[in-house]
Design an enzyme around this catalytic site. Structure first.
Site, PDB file in Angstrom:
ATOM      1  N   ASP A  29       0.829  -1.203   0.000  1.00  0.00           N
ATOM      2  CA  ASP A  29       0.000   0.000   0.000  1.00  0.00           C
ATOM      3  C   ASP A  29       0.861   1.249   0.000  1.00  0.00           C
ATOM      4  OD1 ASP A  29      -2.590  -1.062  -0.022  1.00  0.00           O
ATOM      5  OD2 ASP A  29      -2.659  -1.297   2.141  1.00  0.00           O
ATOM      6  N   LEU A  30       1.873   1.266   0.860  1.00  0.00           N
ATOM      7  CA  LEU A  30       2.695   2.462   0.997  1.00  0.00           C
ATOM      8  C   LEU A  30       3.542   2.702  -0.247  1.00  0.00           C
ATOM      9  CD1 LEU A  30       3.720   1.937   4.713  1.00  0.00           C
ATOM     10  CD2 LEU A  30       1.996   3.505   3.811  1.00  0.00           C
TER      11      LEU A  30
END
Length: 398
Positions: free
Chosen positions: A158-159
């Site tokens: 996600d990051l």
């Protein structure tokens, strides 16, 4: 906070981690990021961790420095207002589906130079989360001692996807500035994950060796690196990445003669070969275990620091919060008047520009806090038209 992106406005319609992270990083560098949410908040508006009043600390920190417009996206007029805001602004970040009322081709009618950055699960539009993508690319089967898979708690994909989405938007803007061309950028978590595996040599390794890498626990693959326990019970990670560090580590622990005996017995030299140190870890680790367990952590830490040796004791997140180097004296942190009413160190931009003044982190918005302002400024709606939208429940102020 820095003012590197003045004049850049972005509409964001998103939830969870990856897409809001893209907007957060843009906002931290000075872009105007306008979140458009469902009235009352989207599906992640109360995501844990939450306060006693059920305010999400997660949402509050992923959406700092943004503006908020609250619309009823279940009604046609609410969806049309979001479409109009995207067209009026020209830059859009979202993780909504590629089809439907926020399809790029639909939005680009009347705004041919529109740039849409769309975070996805799988490239075919199937849903996915960080945790399921990570399983698909195999990292849980390499983590821990085995044989069971071990999931990590950091949403790394996600990051990385959020960071790449912010980068992709700026790259698309640069092309548009040069050519006038807009377009859609699709960014699936699955492609970020498997592409990263490839960039780190993972695909080539598996095809070259014909098998997965063995489970190594806390041992670092290809280097001399592992956790050791000191005499006073401190567990610390030591990793050697340069030949100078190796020499200094051996000297700090007084292992020169013992290492020389291993080299003579096995016909190798560890002085300038990372791979040999890893390959012969069965002989090296016991020597280091014995030397490290005979000394207290503070004594070792001082010796390691003097020799430029990379090390760190294991600690809890609570320990990190109280660490002056990480938080208390770290200029990336400040305080803000957050909607939850709680007070804690809030992160601003991670990058530091020594020649520029760092501004303190800004709070997250309340749901609908900027509805009136944005509808008036971006769409030119009159106060009467905005009042009608509020009265009918199509839009809502904070």
């Amino acid at each position: 906070m820095y003012d590197l992106l003045p004049g850049l406005s972005v509409i964001e319609a998103s939830s969870f981690v990856a897409s809001p992270t893209a907007g957060l990083y843009l906002a931290q560098m000075g872009a105007e990021v306008i979140r458009v949410d469902q009235i009352g908040g989207g599906p992640d508006f109360r995501r844990w961790p939450v306060t006693e009043n059920n305010d999400s600390l997660y949402w509050e920190n992923l959406n700092r420095a943004k503006k908020s417009v609250a619309l009823d996206l279940g009604r046609p007029e609410g969806r049309e207002l979001l479409q109009a805001l995207v067209r009026a602004t020209g830059q859009f970040v979202t993780n909504f589906p590629a089809k439907g009322f926020l399809a790029h081709d639909t939005l680009a009618h009347g705004r041919a130079d529109l740039i849409t950055v769309r975070v996805m699960g799988w490239a075919d539009g199937s849903p996915a989360l960080d945790y399921t993508v990570n399983n698909a690319v195999g990292y849980p089967m390499l983590t821990g001692p085995g044989p069971e898979p071990v999931n990590h708690v950091l949403p790394a994909w996600d990051l990385l996807t959020g960071s790449y989405a912010a980068f992709a938007l700026l790259a698309a803007l640069r092309r548009r500035d040069a050519t006038g061309q807009g377009g859609e950028v699709r960014l699936p978590l699955s492609d970020v994950a498997i592409g990263t595996v490839a960039n780190l040599g993972g695909i080539a390794e598996v095809l070259h060796t014909g098998s997965d890498r063995p489970r190594l626990g806390n041992t670092v693959f290809g280097l001399f690196g592992r956790d050791f326990t000191t005499r006073d019970g401190k567990r610390t990670m030591i990793v050697v990445v340069t030949h100078r560090q190796w020499a200094n580590l051996v000297a700090a622990l007084g292992l020169g003669e013992a290492i020389a005996r291993v080299e003579a017995e096995r016909g190798v030299s560890f002085a300038a070969d990372d791979g040999l140190r890893f390959t012969h870890r069965d002989a090296l680790f016991p020597l280091f275990e014995g030397a490290i367990v005979a000394r207290d952590h503070a004594d070792l830490a001082a010796a390691f620091d003097a020799g430029g040796i990379v090390h760190s004791a294991y600690g809890t997140m609570a320990d990190a919060v109280r660490d002056p180097r990480l938080v208390g004296d770290n200029p990336i942190f400040g305080t803000a008047a957050d909607p939850s009413g709680t007070s804690y160190p809030a992160a601003g931009a991670f990058a530091t520009l020594p020649a520029d003044e760092r501004r303190p982190p800004l709070p997250a918005p309340r749901n609908g806090q900027h509805s009136e302002q944005v509808l008036a400024e971006r769409l030119g709606l009159s106060s009467g038209e905005i009042a009608r939208l509020f009265d009918s429940g199509i839009a809502r102020p904070a």
